[in-house]
Write a protein that holds these residues in place. Sequence first.
Motif, PDB file in Angstrom:
ATOM      1  N   LEU A   1       0.835  -1.202   0.000  1.00  0.00           N
ATOM      2  CA  LEU A   1       0.000   0.000   0.000  1.00  0.00           C
ATOM      3  C   LEU A   1       0.872   1.255   0.000  1.00  0.00           C
ATOM      4  O   LEU A   1       2.017   1.233   0.451  1.00  0.00           O
ATOM      5  CB  LEU A   1      -0.916   0.014   1.232  1.00  0.00           C
ATOM      6  CG  LEU A   1      -1.922  -1.133   1.347  1.00  0.00           C
ATOM      7  CD1 LEU A   1      -2.789  -0.941   2.591  1.00  0.00           C
ATOM      8  CD2 LEU A   1      -2.795  -1.239   0.099  1.00  0.00           C
ATOM      9  N   ASP A   2       0.305   2.327  -0.503  1.00  0.00           N
ATOM     10  CA  ASP A   2       1.013   3.610  -0.549  1.00  0.00           C
ATOM     11  C   ASP A   2       0.694   4.382   0.736  1.00  0.00           C
ATOM     12  O   ASP A   2      -0.308   5.083   0.832  1.00  0.00           O
ATOM     13  CB  ASP A   2       0.558   4.400  -1.781  1.00  0.00           C
ATOM     14  CG  ASP A   2       1.377   5.661  -1.991  1.00  0.00           C
ATOM     15  OD1 ASP A   2       2.064   6.096  -1.035  1.00  0.00           O
ATOM     16  OD2 ASP A   2       1.329   6.212  -3.103  1.00  0.00           O
ATOM     17  N   ARG A   3       1.582   4.264   1.724  1.00  0.00           N
ATOM     18  CA  ARG A   3       1.347   4.914   3.012  1.00  0.00           C
ATOM     19  C   ARG A   3       1.382   6.432   2.907  1.00  0.00           C
ATOM     20  O   ARG A   3       0.675   7.123   3.643  1.00  0.00           O
ATOM     21  CB  ARG A   3       2.390   4.465   4.029  1.00  0.00           C
ATOM     22  CG  ARG A   3       1.918   3.292   4.849  1.00  0.00           C
ATOM     23  CD  ARG A   3       2.782   3.182   6.088  1.00  0.00           C
ATOM     24  NE  ARG A   3       3.140   1.789   6.259  1.00  0.00           N
ATOM     25  CZ  ARG A   3       3.984   1.352   7.164  1.00  0.00           C
ATOM     26  NH1 ARG A   3       4.614   2.191   7.953  1.00  0.00           N
ATOM     27  NH2 ARG A   3       4.232   0.068   7.279  1.00  0.00           N
ATOM     28  N   GLN A   4       2.194   6.938   2.001  1.00  0.00           N
ATOM     29  CA  GLN A   4       2.266   8.393   1.835  1.00  0.00           C
ATOM     30  C   GLN A   4       0.935   8.945   1.327  1.00  0.00           C
ATOM     31  O   GLN A   4       0.482  10.002   1.776  1.00  0.00           O
ATOM     32  CB  GLN A   4       3.398   8.769   0.884  1.00  0.00           C
ATOM     33  CG  GLN A   4       4.780   8.521   1.475  1.00  0.00           C
ATOM     34  CD  GLN A   4       5.898   8.991   0.568  1.00  0.00           C
ATOM     35  OE1 GLN A   4       5.710   9.156  -0.633  1.00  0.00           O
ATOM     36  NE2 GLN A   4       7.076   9.195   1.144  1.00  0.00           N
ATOM     37  N   ALA A   5       0.317   8.207   0.414  1.00  0.00           N
ATOM     38  CA  ALA A   5      -0.992   8.628  -0.084  1.00  0.00           C
ATOM     39  C   ALA A   5      -2.022   8.566   1.038  1.00  0.00           C
ATOM     40  O   ALA A   5      -2.860   9.463   1.179  1.00  0.00           O
ATOM     41  CB  ALA A   5      -1.426   7.743  -1.254  1.00  0.00           C
ATOM     42  N   GLY A   6      -1.959   7.512   1.849  1.00  0.00           N
ATOM     43  CA  GLY A   6      -2.871   7.393   2.972  1.00  0.00           C
ATOM     44  C   GLY A   6      -2.679   8.510   3.982  1.00  0.00           C
ATOM     45  O   GLY A   6      -3.651   9.071   4.516  1.00  0.00           O
ATOM     46  N   ALA A   7      -1.415   8.869   4.245  1.00  0.00           N
ATOM     47  CA  ALA A   7      -1.123   9.953   5.184  1.00  0.00           C
ATOM     48  C   ALA A   7      -1.599  11.295   4.623  1.00  0.00           C
ATOM     49  O   ALA A   7      -2.151  12.131   5.362  1.00  0.00           O
ATOM     50  CB  ALA A   7       0.375  10.004   5.471  1.00  0.00           C
ATOM     51  N   LEU A   8      -1.392  11.513   3.315  1.00  0.00           N
ATOM     52  CA  LEU A   8      -1.868  12.740   2.681  1.00  0.00           C
ATOM     53  C   LEU A   8      -3.384  12.848   2.803  1.00  0.00           C
ATOM     54  O   LEU A   8      -3.926  13.919   3.107  1.00  0.00           O
ATOM     55  CB  LEU A   8      -1.450  12.774   1.212  1.00  0.00           C
ATOM     56  CG  LEU A   8      -1.991  13.940   0.373  1.00  0.00           C
ATOM     57  CD1 LEU A   8      -1.575  15.283   0.975  1.00  0.00           C
ATOM     58  CD2 LEU A   8      -1.513  13.811  -1.074  1.00  0.00           C
ATOM     59  N   ASN A   9      -4.074  11.735   2.592  1.00  0.00           N
ATOM     60  CA  ASN A   9      -5.524  11.752   2.718  1.00  0.00           C
ATOM     61  C   ASN A   9      -5.968  12.021   4.158  1.00  0.00           C
ATOM     62  O   ASN A   9      -7.008  12.637   4.388  1.00  0.00           O
ATOM     63  CB  ASN A   9      -6.125  10.440   2.210  1.00  0.00           C
ATOM     64  CG  ASN A   9      -6.479  10.523   0.738  1.00  0.00           C
ATOM     65  OD1 ASN A   9      -6.584  11.619   0.187  1.00  0.00           O
ATOM     66  ND2 ASN A   9      -6.672   9.389   0.105  1.00  0.00           N
ATOM     67  N   THR A  10      -5.186  11.560   5.114  1.00  0.00           N
ATOM     68  CA  THR A  10      -5.489  11.858   6.516  1.00  0.00           C
ATOM     69  C   THR A  10      -5.394  13.362   6.762  1.00  0.00           C
ATOM     70  O   THR A  10      -6.283  13.960   7.388  1.00  0.00           O
ATOM     71  CB  THR A  10      -4.523  11.103   7.448  1.00  0.00           C
ATOM     72  OG1 THR A  10      -4.606   9.702   7.181  1.00  0.00           O
ATOM     73  CG2 THR A  10      -4.868  11.351   8.910  1.00  0.00           C
ATOM     74  N   VAL A  11      -4.341  13.976   6.250  1.00  0.00           N
ATOM     75  CA  VAL A  11      -4.175  15.427   6.396  1.00  0.00           C
ATOM     76  C   VAL A  11      -5.322  16.169   5.714  1.00  0.00           C
ATOM     77  O   VAL A  11      -5.870  17.142   6.257  1.00  0.00           O
ATOM     78  CB  VAL A  11      -2.814  15.874   5.819  1.00  0.00           C
ATOM     79  CG1 VAL A  11      -2.718  17.405   5.769  1.00  0.00           C
ATOM     80  CG2 VAL A  11      -1.673  15.294   6.636  1.00  0.00           C
ATOM     81  N   LEU A  12      -5.717  15.702   4.539  1.00  0.00           N
ATOM     82  CA  LEU A  12      -6.800  16.359   3.797  1.00  0.00           C
ATOM     83  C   LEU A  12      -8.120  16.303   4.572  1.00  0.00           C
ATOM     84  O   LEU A  12      -8.833  17.312   4.666  1.00  0.00           O
ATOM     85  CB  LEU A  12      -6.965  15.717   2.419  1.00  0.00           C
ATOM     86  CG  LEU A  12      -5.908  16.093   1.375  1.00  0.00           C
ATOM     87  CD1 LEU A  12      -6.003  15.190   0.161  1.00  0.00           C
ATOM     88  CD2 LEU A  12      -6.059  17.556   0.966  1.00  0.00           C
ATOM     89  N   LEU A  13      -8.443  15.140   5.127  1.00  0.00           N
ATOM     90  CA  LEU A  13      -9.711  15.030   5.840  1.00  0.00           C
ATOM     91  C   LEU A  13      -9.697  15.804   7.153  1.00  0.00           C
ATOM     92  O   LEU A  13     -10.706  16.425   7.522  1.00  0.00           O
ATOM     93  CB  LEU A  13     -10.073  13.566   6.090  1.00  0.00           C
ATOM     94  CG  LEU A  13     -10.606  12.787   4.882  1.00  0.00           C
ATOM     95  CD1 LEU A  13     -11.125  11.424   5.312  1.00  0.00           C
ATOM     96  CD2 LEU A  13     -11.709  13.553   4.163  1.00  0.00           C
TER      97      LEU A  13
ATOM     98  N   LEU B   1     -10.624  12.420  -2.731  1.00  0.00           N
ATOM     99  CA  LEU B   1     -11.130  11.539  -3.794  1.00  0.00           C
ATOM    100  C   LEU B   1     -10.108  11.367  -4.903  1.00  0.00           C
ATOM    101  O   LEU B   1      -9.952  10.258  -5.443  1.00  0.00           O
ATOM    102  CB  LEU B   1     -12.436  12.099  -4.361  1.00  0.00           C
ATOM    103  CG  LEU B   1     -13.625  12.185  -3.400  1.00  0.00           C
ATOM    104  CD1 LEU B   1     -14.853  12.724  -4.130  1.00  0.00           C
ATOM    105  CD2 LEU B   1     -13.940  10.830  -2.772  1.00  0.00           C
ATOM    106  N   VAL B   2      -9.394  12.429  -5.247  1.00  0.00           N
ATOM    107  CA  VAL B   2      -8.378  12.342  -6.301  1.00  0.00           C
ATOM    108  C   VAL B   2      -7.249  11.409  -5.878  1.00  0.00           C
ATOM    109  O   VAL B   2      -6.845  10.510  -6.635  1.00  0.00           O
ATOM    110  CB  VAL B   2      -7.829  13.739  -6.649  1.00  0.00           C
ATOM    111  CG1 VAL B   2      -6.593  13.629  -7.547  1.00  0.00           C
ATOM    112  CG2 VAL B   2      -8.902  14.582  -7.337  1.00  0.00           C
ATOM    113  N   VAL B   3      -6.741  11.605  -4.665  1.00  0.00           N
ATOM    114  CA  VAL B   3      -5.641  10.767  -4.179  1.00  0.00           C
ATOM    115  C   VAL B   3      -6.077   9.309  -4.110  1.00  0.00           C
ATOM    116  O   VAL B   3      -5.352   8.399  -4.537  1.00  0.00           O
ATOM    117  CB  VAL B   3      -5.154  11.258  -2.800  1.00  0.00           C
ATOM    118  CG1 VAL B   3      -4.132  10.284  -2.201  1.00  0.00           C
ATOM    119  CG2 VAL B   3      -4.542  12.642  -2.911  1.00  0.00           C
ATOM    120  N   LYS B   4      -7.266   9.078  -3.593  1.00  0.00           N
ATOM    121  CA  LYS B   4      -7.755   7.695  -3.471  1.00  0.00           C
ATOM    122  C   LYS B   4      -7.991   7.096  -4.855  1.00  0.00           C
ATOM    123  O   LYS B   4      -7.719   5.903  -5.086  1.00  0.00           O
ATOM    124  CB  LYS B   4      -9.051   7.677  -2.657  1.00  0.00           C
ATOM    125  CG  LYS B   4      -9.373   6.314  -2.082  1.00  0.00           C
ATOM    126  CD  LYS B   4      -8.535   6.049  -0.840  1.00  0.00           C
ATOM    127  CE  LYS B   4      -8.384   4.564  -0.648  1.00  0.00           C
ATOM    128  NZ  LYS B   4      -7.035   4.096  -0.594  1.00  0.00           N
TER     129      LYS B   4
END
Length: 198
Positions: free
Chosen positions: A60-72, A109-112
């Motif tokens: 999994l892409d943890r950086q993408a997951g972390a970015l999405n956490t920051v976004l939410l 949504l874009v990152v996901k």
Amino acid sequence: MEAAPTPSSATSAPASAPPGDLAIWFFILAELLAFGVFFAAYAFARARNVALFDSMQQTLDRQAGALNTVLLISGSACVARAVEAVGRARSATGARWLLGGIACGAGFLVVKGVEYAAKFEAGINLSTNTFYMFYLSLTFFHFMHVILGMVILAALWVKTRQGAYGPADMNGIESGAAYWHMVDLVWIVLFPLVYVMR
């Protein structure tokens, strides 16, 4: 010019608990229960096959997951500021903060979507293995909740711009904000559970 509340007026009206409409809280509790069952099933499946889940988490892409956490989290901060502004009879400011929340949701949504595209291009789907069955199901279920949350925020934005909410009528905006915060809370649990915990 808005008069500052007197000490007696500031304490005479008790704050509604919980804020917003009671029906939205029943809906939120039902949604949290559904996610709770999902999380429990994930934990049970992981306990039965720790090696598979640990190895698949590495893909999994943890950086993408972390970015999405920051976004939410940023989106929730924007929505909270919007509610605060409307409560101070500053509808235009509240509407701008709601747009910030919508923009954060769109970024999520874009990152996901990029994450999903990479997995599908690699041939990964629900039948790949147990881990990916849970990963895709859980994150897509949440993905749909983000979309619904954005629809709600967009409706709140329109009505806030029209001046439909204010200090005397906070019910609608507080209800929508409560739903958005629930979506954020679920991701804060989902991200470490699926992406990080070993």
